[in-house]
Design an enzyme around this catalytic site. Structure first.
Site, PDB file in Angstrom:
ATOM      1  N   VAL A  69       0.842  -1.199   0.000  1.00  0.00           N
ATOM      2  CA  VAL A  69       0.000   0.000   0.000  1.00  0.00           C
ATOM      3  C   VAL A  69       0.876   1.248   0.000  1.00  0.00           C
ATOM      4  O   VAL A  69       1.990   1.239   0.527  1.00  0.00           O
ATOM      5  CB  VAL A  69      -0.958  -0.001   1.225  1.00  0.00           C
ATOM      6  CG1 VAL A  69      -0.208   0.177   2.532  1.00  0.00           C
ATOM      7  CG2 VAL A  69      -2.071   1.020   1.078  1.00  0.00           C
ATOM      8  N   CYS A  70       0.351   2.317  -0.624  1.00  0.00           N
ATOM      9  CA  CYS A  70       1.005   3.624  -0.564  1.00  0.00           C
ATOM     10  C   CYS A  70      -0.098   4.675  -0.399  1.00  0.00           C
ATOM     11  O   CYS A  70      -1.134   4.381   0.184  1.00  0.00           O
ATOM     12  CB  CYS A  70       1.888   3.872  -1.797  1.00  0.00           C
ATOM     13  SG  CYS A  70       0.987   4.015  -3.346  1.00  0.00           S
ATOM     14  N   HIS A  71       0.103   5.867  -0.917  1.00  0.00           N
ATOM     15  CA  HIS A  71      -0.884   6.929  -0.752  1.00  0.00           C
ATOM     16  C   HIS A  71      -2.092   6.734  -1.680  1.00  0.00           C
ATOM     17  O   HIS A  71      -3.232   6.756  -1.237  1.00  0.00           O
ATOM     18  CB  HIS A  71      -0.229   8.291  -0.991  1.00  0.00           C
ATOM     19  CG  HIS A  71      -1.136   9.453  -0.782  1.00  0.00           C
ATOM     20  ND1 HIS A  71      -1.570   9.837   0.462  1.00  0.00           N
ATOM     21  CD2 HIS A  71      -1.717  10.308  -1.657  1.00  0.00           C
ATOM     22  CE1 HIS A  71      -2.373  10.882   0.339  1.00  0.00           C
ATOM     23  NE2 HIS A  71      -2.481  11.185  -0.941  1.00  0.00           N
ATOM     24  N   GLY A  73      -1.764   4.351  -4.659  1.00  0.00           N
ATOM     25  CA  GLY A  73      -1.634   3.095  -5.388  1.00  0.00           C
ATOM     26  C   GLY A  73      -0.555   3.068  -6.454  1.00  0.00           C
ATOM     27  O   GLY A  73      -0.294   2.018  -7.034  1.00  0.00           O
ATOM     28  N   MET A  98      -3.882   4.453   0.682  1.00  0.00           N
ATOM     29  CA  MET A  98      -4.441   4.981   1.924  1.00  0.00           C
ATOM     30  C   MET A  98      -5.613   5.925   1.665  1.00  0.00           C
ATOM     31  O   MET A  98      -6.514   6.029   2.503  1.00  0.00           O
ATOM     32  CB  MET A  98      -3.359   5.684   2.751  1.00  0.00           C
ATOM     33  CG  MET A  98      -2.372   4.730   3.403  1.00  0.00           C
ATOM     34  SD  MET A  98      -3.150   3.515   4.516  1.00  0.00           S
ATOM     35  CE  MET A  98      -3.917   4.587   5.737  1.00  0.00           C
TER      36      MET A  98
END
Length: 123
Positions: A69-71, A73, A98
């Site tokens: 996961v990141c901010h 995608g 996120m």
């Protein structure tokens, strides 16, 4: 040798279900930077920032699935693609990152990171 062209991807609800229900105990691998992680994170997520990913790749457990996961995608898709190209078959990108996690109303933590929080489990 051929490689899959598509990045394996799941949505945030499926990620939450796997974290909650999967007996294989997947790891939610957060590849954002430490300041982003401190601002908002999934409880139990492990932080390995993209900026340090290649130097930390050897620390990733090989016996547990990875949900990346990141901010939004994008970084997580790049990391997932890299891991798939290097032979990992148990890794998926969490679509929307996120942003999508928070929009779905799933659990988050905010504020200072506690000692030991975000640390990879012992190998």
């Amino acid at each position: 040798m051929s490689f899959p062209s598509a990045i394996p991807t799941i949505d945030v609800n499926e990620a939450q279900r796997r974290l909650r229900d999967d007996p294989a105990a997947p790891i939610l691998l957060d590849v954002r930077e430490p300041n982003e992680f401190a601002a908002v994170r999934v409880p139990g997520a492990v932080l390995v920032p993209t900026s340090r990913f290649l130097e930390r790749i050897g620390d990733l457990p090989v016996d547990r699935p990875l949900l990346v996961v990141c901010h939004t995608g994008s970084r997580s898709a790049a990391v997932t693609g890299y891991l798939v190209r290097t032979g990992r078959t148990d890794v998926v990108n969490v679509a929307g990152g996120m942003d999508a996690w928070q929009r779905a109303g799933l659990p988050v933590q905010r504020g200072p990171v506690a000692p030991g929080e975000g640390v990879l489990p012992p190998g």
